[in-house]
Write a protein that holds these residues in place. Sequence first.
Motif, PDB file in Angstrom:
ATOM      1  N   SER A  66      22.569 -40.235  20.788  1.00 46.62           N
ATOM      2  CA  SER A  66      23.438 -41.103  21.781  1.00 46.62           C
ATOM      3  C   SER A  66      23.457 -42.661  21.306  1.00 46.62           C
ATOM      4  CB  SER A  66      23.157 -40.809  23.302  1.00 46.62           C
ATOM      5  OG  SER A  66      21.855 -41.387  23.344  1.00 46.62           O
ATOM      6  N   GLY A  67      24.675 -43.210  21.716  1.00 44.31           N
ATOM      7  CA  GLY A  67      24.899 -44.513  21.551  1.00 44.31           C
ATOM      8  C   GLY A  67      26.227 -44.882  22.146  1.00 44.31           C
ATOM      9  N   ASP A 101      34.299 -43.817  29.261  1.00 40.98           N
ATOM     10  CA  ASP A 101      35.013 -45.342  29.539  1.00 40.98           C
ATOM     11  C   ASP A 101      34.087 -46.414  29.382  1.00 40.98           C
ATOM     12  OD1 ASP A 101      33.361 -44.449  31.535  1.00 40.98           O
ATOM     13  OD2 ASP A 101      34.344 -45.449  33.253  1.00 40.98           O
ATOM     14  N   ARG A 102      32.639 -46.043  29.069  1.00 44.98           N
ATOM     15  CA  ARG A 102      32.061 -47.202  28.655  1.00 44.98           C
ATOM     16  C   ARG A 102      31.816 -47.542  27.110  1.00 44.98           C
ATOM     17  NH1 ARG A 102      26.762 -45.503  31.269  1.00 44.98           N
ATOM     18  NH2 ARG A 102      27.744 -43.436  30.329  1.00 44.98           N
ATOM     19  N   GLY A 103      32.278 -46.541  26.427  1.00 42.20           N
ATOM     20  CA  GLY A 103      32.341 -46.382  24.755  1.00 42.20           C
ATOM     21  C   GLY A 103      31.040 -45.708  24.529  1.00 42.20           C
ATOM     22  N   ALA A 104      30.562 -44.945  25.505  1.00 45.67           N
ATOM     23  CA  ALA A 104      29.120 -44.504  25.307  1.00 45.67           C
ATOM     24  C   ALA A 104      29.406 -42.959  24.929  1.00 45.67           C
ATOM     25  CB  ALA A 104      28.098 -44.466  26.542  1.00 45.67           C
ATOM     26  N   TYR A 105      28.504 -42.300  23.998  1.00 47.51           N
ATOM     27  CA  TYR A 105      28.600 -41.021  23.517  1.00 47.51           C
ATOM     28  C   TYR A 105      27.295 -40.319  23.325  1.00 47.51           C
ATOM     29  CZ  TYR A 105      26.521 -41.860  19.061  1.00 47.51           C
ATOM     30  OH  TYR A 105      25.819 -42.366  18.164  1.00 47.51           O
ATOM     31  N   ILE A 118      25.653 -36.678  21.724  1.00 46.37           N
ATOM     32  CA  ILE A 118      25.817 -35.396  21.032  1.00 46.37           C
ATOM     33  C   ILE A 118      24.723 -34.405  21.259  1.00 46.37           C
ATOM     34  CG2 ILE A 118      25.985 -34.184  18.774  1.00 46.37           C
ATOM     35  CD1 ILE A 118      27.192 -36.708  17.668  1.00 46.37           C
ATOM     36  N   ARG A 119      24.810 -33.367  21.789  1.00 46.05           N
ATOM     37  CA  ARG A 119      23.694 -32.400  22.525  1.00 46.05           C
ATOM     38  C   ARG A 119      23.533 -31.253  21.514  1.00 46.05           C
ATOM     39  NH1 ARG A 119      26.798 -34.352  26.559  1.00 46.05           N
ATOM     40  NH2 ARG A 119      25.882 -35.223  28.175  1.00 46.05           N
ATOM     41  N   ASN A 120      22.467 -30.567  21.933  1.00 44.53           N
ATOM     42  CA  ASN A 120      21.982 -29.316  21.278  1.00 44.53           C
ATOM     43  C   ASN A 120      22.010 -29.376  19.766  1.00 44.53           C
ATOM     44  OD1 ASN A 120      22.385 -27.969  23.738  1.00 44.53           O
ATOM     45  ND2 ASN A 120      24.553 -27.839  23.687  1.00 44.53           N
ATOM     46  N   LEU A 121      21.394 -30.194  19.188  1.00 41.21           N
ATOM     47  CA  LEU A 121      21.011 -30.541  17.819  1.00 41.21           C
ATOM     48  C   LEU A 121      19.562 -29.624  17.512  1.00 41.21           C
ATOM     49  CD1 LEU A 121      21.879 -34.121  17.087  1.00 41.21           C
ATOM     50  CD2 LEU A 121      23.205 -32.355  16.831  1.00 41.21           C
ATOM     51  N   ILE A 122      19.935 -29.069  16.416  1.00 41.67           N
ATOM     52  CA  ILE A 122      18.688 -28.426  16.045  1.00 41.67           C
ATOM     53  C   ILE A 122      18.072 -29.156  15.191  1.00 41.67           C
ATOM     54  CG2 ILE A 122      19.840 -25.887  15.786  1.00 41.67           C
ATOM     55  CD1 ILE A 122      19.909 -26.336  13.023  1.00 41.67           C
ATOM     56  N   PRO A 123      16.546 -28.940  14.767  1.00 36.94           N
ATOM     57  CA  PRO A 123      15.916 -30.069  13.744  1.00 36.94           C
ATOM     58  C   PRO A 123      16.820 -30.133  12.466  1.00 36.94           C
ATOM     59  CG  PRO A 123      14.406 -28.634  14.894  1.00 36.94           C
ATOM     60  CD  PRO A 123      15.637 -27.977  15.278  1.00 36.94           C
ATOM     61  N   GLY A 124      16.852 -31.337  11.873  1.00 40.55           N
ATOM     62  CA  GLY A 124      17.407 -31.261  10.794  1.00 40.55           C
ATOM     63  C   GLY A 124      17.756 -32.710  10.397  1.00 40.55           C
ATOM     64  N   ASP A 167      18.292 -42.838  21.020  1.00 39.68           N
ATOM     65  CA  ASP A 167      19.341 -43.454  21.672  1.00 39.68           C
ATOM     66  C   ASP A 167      19.466 -44.563  20.522  1.00 39.68           C
ATOM     67  OD1 ASP A 167      21.318 -44.370  23.524  1.00 39.68           O
ATOM     68  OD2 ASP A 167      19.740 -44.898  24.827  1.00 39.68           O
ATOM     69  N   GLY A 168      20.727 -45.281  21.020  1.00 41.04           N
ATOM     70  CA  GLY A 168      20.692 -46.714  20.314  1.00 41.04           C
ATOM     71  C   GLY A 168      21.466 -46.514  19.035  1.00 41.04           C
ATOM     72  N   VAL A 169      22.330 -45.334  18.615  1.00 39.20           N
ATOM     73  CA  VAL A 169      22.779 -45.166  17.583  1.00 39.20           C
ATOM     74  C   VAL A 169      24.159 -45.662  17.760  1.00 39.20           C
ATOM     75  CG1 VAL A 169      23.481 -43.320  15.857  1.00 39.20           C
ATOM     76  CG2 VAL A 169      21.175 -43.076  16.821  1.00 39.20           C
ATOM     77  N   ASP A 170      24.348 -46.666  17.856  1.00 40.87           N
ATOM     78  CA  ASP A 170      25.517 -47.697  17.933  1.00 40.87           C
ATOM     79  C   ASP A 170      26.583 -48.003  16.665  1.00 40.87           C
ATOM     80  OD1 ASP A 170      24.554 -47.590  20.433  1.00 40.87           O
ATOM     81  OD2 ASP A 170      23.737 -49.558  20.354  1.00 40.87           O
TER      82      ASP A 170
END
Length: 208
Positions: A50-51, A90-94, A96-102, A184-187
């Motif tokens: 997220s970021g 609306d805050r510019g936030a995103y 990305i869920r359901n990520l497998i290891p990689g 988090d913090g992948v901005d």
Amino acid sequence: YAITTTKLGYLDGGYGRETGPADDLRPVRVPPGEWVANLRASIWKPGAISGVVKDEAGDPVVGVFVRAIVRVRIQGRDDLAAGPMTVTDDRGAYRIRNLIPGEYLIGVVSRTLRETEMGSDVDSAVPFLDPANSERLLLTDLGDDRIVTIVTDPLPLSVGPTFYPGAPAARAIAIKMGPAELKDGVDFQLTPSPVVHVSGRLAGPDES
């Protein structure tokens, strides 16, 4: 037999998937009249990245697509494959869920223009725009009235696909994800740059 496991909120697992949900299933052989016991079939909790996406002024960028691109091994060589995608709120936030290891490259893939969005109030002015002269519209709100201004810039500004930490794809940094890992913090801070028009001709082989 192939033994698989599923649970709501988890990635699919199964017997033989000891290091991750992408491992191959291990077959279970059951001889006639025998009982196979003590099998371990794992399930895996997904990860998330997220970021926030901001523009050059530090304001949130709303409604742009953010995609995860995963590194995969195909026929003995590393390659890239499109992963899940989401849209900033609306805050510019995103998120990305359901990520497998990689390993993942995270990028803002939708093309963002600095030009003001054109609504029905400015449709009549659109035919007068000349892209060759880099003309664009500015829309100003004055209560119940709106003023449409055509502005000419030396070059139009645009934001192309941008990958974390704010670079083209060739300089993107991969993010390594483990099981159930949250990062988090992948901005992103998008910086517009001048764009130009390119034209030419495409010639094919002689049909005769």
